[in-house]
Motif scaffolding. Structure first.
Motif, PDB file in Angstrom:
ATOM      1  N   ASP A 249       0.834  -1.210   0.000  1.00 23.52           N
ATOM      2  CA  ASP A 249       0.000   0.000   0.000  1.00 23.52           C
ATOM      3  C   ASP A 249       0.867   1.258   0.000  1.00 23.52           C
ATOM      4  N   ARG A 250       1.914   1.265   0.847  1.00 25.43           N
ATOM      5  CA  ARG A 250       2.813   2.427   0.874  1.00 25.43           C
ATOM      6  C   ARG A 250       3.509   2.604  -0.474  1.00 25.43           C
ATOM      7  N   MET A 251       3.936   1.498  -1.081  1.00 28.45           N
ATOM      8  CA  MET A 251       4.589   1.600  -2.384  1.00 28.45           C
ATOM      9  C   MET A 251       3.632   2.146  -3.433  1.00 28.45           C
ATOM     10  N   GLY A 252       2.386   1.707  -3.385  1.00 26.46           N
ATOM     11  CA  GLY A 252       1.387   2.215  -4.328  1.00 26.46           C
ATOM     12  C   GLY A 252       1.150   3.703  -4.145  1.00 26.46           C
ATOM     13  N   ASN A 253       1.082   4.140  -2.897  1.00 27.21           N
ATOM     14  CA  ASN A 253       0.899   5.567  -2.633  1.00 27.21           C
ATOM     15  C   ASN A 253       2.110   6.371  -3.103  1.00 27.21           C
ATOM     16  N   ASP A 254       3.306   5.846  -2.861  1.00 26.25           N
ATOM     17  CA  ASP A 254       4.526   6.525  -3.325  1.00 26.25           C
ATOM     18  C   ASP A 254       4.551   6.612  -4.848  1.00 26.25           C
ATOM     19  N   MET A 255       4.128   5.556  -5.518  1.00 24.75           N
ATOM     20  CA  MET A 255       4.102   5.570  -6.988  1.00 24.75           C
ATOM     21  C   MET A 255       3.100   6.608  -7.490  1.00 24.75           C
ATOM     22  N   ASP A 256       1.960   6.705  -6.842  1.00 26.58           N
ATOM     23  CA  ASP A 256       0.966   7.705  -7.236  1.00 26.58           C
ATOM     24  C   ASP A 256       1.507   9.123  -7.067  1.00 26.58           C
ATOM     25  N   SER A 257       2.191   9.376  -5.946  1.00 27.03           N
ATOM     26  CA  SER A 257       2.740  10.719  -5.736  1.00 27.03           C
ATOM     27  C   SER A 257       3.872  10.998  -6.728  1.00 27.03           C
ATOM     28  N   SER A 258       4.678   9.984  -7.044  1.00 29.49           N
ATOM     29  CA  SER A 258       5.745  10.171  -8.042  1.00 29.49           C
ATOM     30  C   SER A 258       5.159  10.462  -9.416  1.00 29.49           C
ATOM     31  N   ARG A 259       4.073   9.783  -9.734  1.00 25.79           N
ATOM     32  CA  ARG A 259       3.417  10.010 -11.021  1.00 25.79           C
ATOM     33  C   ARG A 259       2.921  11.451 -11.101  1.00 25.79           C
ATOM     34  N   GLY A 260       2.389  11.968  -9.984  1.00 26.33           N
ATOM     35  CA  GLY A 260       1.916  13.354  -9.953  1.00 26.33           C
ATOM     36  C   GLY A 260       3.057  14.338 -10.135  1.00 26.33           C
ATOM     37  N   VAL A 261       4.190  14.105  -9.460  1.00 24.77           N
ATOM     38  CA  VAL A 261       5.353  14.993  -9.596  1.00 24.77           C
ATOM     39  C   VAL A 261       5.889  14.949 -11.019  1.00 24.77           C
ATOM     40  N   LEU A 262       5.996  13.757 -11.588  1.00 19.91           N
ATOM     41  CA  LEU A 262       6.503  13.608 -12.952  1.00 19.91           C
ATOM     42  C   LEU A 262       5.569  14.277 -13.960  1.00 19.91           C
ATOM     43  N   SER A 263       4.281  14.153 -13.737  1.00 17.21           N
ATOM     44  CA  SER A 263       3.311  14.797 -14.623  1.00 17.21           C
ATOM     45  C   SER A 263       3.467  16.317 -14.578  1.00 17.21           C
ATOM     46  N   GLY A 264       3.651  16.873 -13.375  1.00 15.96           N
ATOM     47  CA  GLY A 264       3.859  18.320 -13.246  1.00 15.96           C
ATOM     48  C   GLY A 264       5.144  18.766 -13.932  1.00 15.96           C
ATOM     49  N   THR A 265       6.203  17.986 -13.816  1.00 19.25           N
ATOM     50  CA  THR A 265       7.476  18.321 -14.472  1.00 19.25           C
ATOM     51  C   THR A 265       7.327  18.293 -15.987  1.00 19.25           C
ATOM     52  N   MET A 266       6.633  17.314 -16.490  1.00 19.53           N
ATOM     53  CA  MET A 266       6.430  17.226 -17.939  1.00 19.53           C
ATOM     54  C   MET A 266       5.593  18.412 -18.439  1.00 19.53           C
ATOM     55  N   ASP A 267       4.608  18.831 -17.684  1.00 18.58           N
ATOM     56  CA  ASP A 267       3.810  20.004 -18.056  1.00 18.58           C
ATOM     57  C   ASP A 267       4.687  21.256 -18.121  1.00 18.58           C
ATOM     58  N   ARG A 268       5.615  21.392 -17.178  1.00 18.89           N
ATOM     59  CA  ARG A 268       6.521  22.541 -17.195  1.00 18.89           C
ATOM     60  C   ARG A 268       7.434  22.508 -18.421  1.00 18.89           C
ATOM     61  N   PHE A 269       7.941  21.338 -18.761  1.00 23.99           N
ATOM     62  CA  PHE A 269       8.777  21.232 -19.960  1.00 23.99           C
ATOM     63  C   PHE A 269       7.990  21.602 -21.210  1.00 23.99           C
ATOM     64  N   LYS A 270       6.746  21.172 -21.286  1.00 24.07           N
ATOM     65  CA  LYS A 270       5.918  21.538 -22.444  1.00 24.07           C
ATOM     66  C   LYS A 270       5.764  23.048 -22.539  1.00 24.07           C
TER      67      LYS A 270
END
Length: 123
Positions: free
Chosen positions: A72-93
């Motif tokens: 469960d903790r790993m799943g939550n960490d993956m979800d938060s990482s996905r959110g951070v990565l998505s925000g970074t990709m939006d900034r690059f765009k």
């Protein structure tokens, strides 16, 4: 012939007091007492096995719970990482969409490459 008698004598000594189907009633204990004693000993053995199995199943349950919490903790960490990565990709765009930002990115990338080249040459 003498060896055959010895074998019979040894066999009789070995199986003295035992008949086919169980112990003779003429032994020191009564048949009922021996059966009760054997039953009690077997029940104690079974009780020990049941206690061991109960302890093992409790340990397995605890391990499963620990692993579920970890997953469960790993799943939550993956979800938060996905959110951070998505925000970074939006900034690059956004950086690549504007021309002035594209020039700024090229300038910064050039300085980084130049710094790395000088660093490796002086090393």
């Amino acid at each position: 012939m003498n060896s055959r008698r010895d074998l019979r004598g040894n066999r009789a000594a070995l199986f003295d007091g035992i008949e086919e189907g169980g112990i003779r009633a003429s032994s020191s204990y009564g048949s009922h007492e021996i059966d009760e004693h054997d039953n009690e000993r077997e029940m104690e053995g079974l009780q020990d096995r049941v206690i061991l199995l109960k302890r093992l199943s409790g340990d397995i349950h605890e391990e499963v719970d620990n692993h579920n919490r970890m997953l469960d903790r790993m799943g939550n960490d993956m979800d938060s990482s996905r959110g951070v990565l998505s925000g970074t990709m939006d900034r690059f765009k956004m950086v690549f969409e504007t021309k002035s930002s594209r020039r700024m990115f090229t300038l910064v990338a050039s300085f980084v490459v130049l710094f790395l080249v000088i660093y490796y040459l002086t090393r």
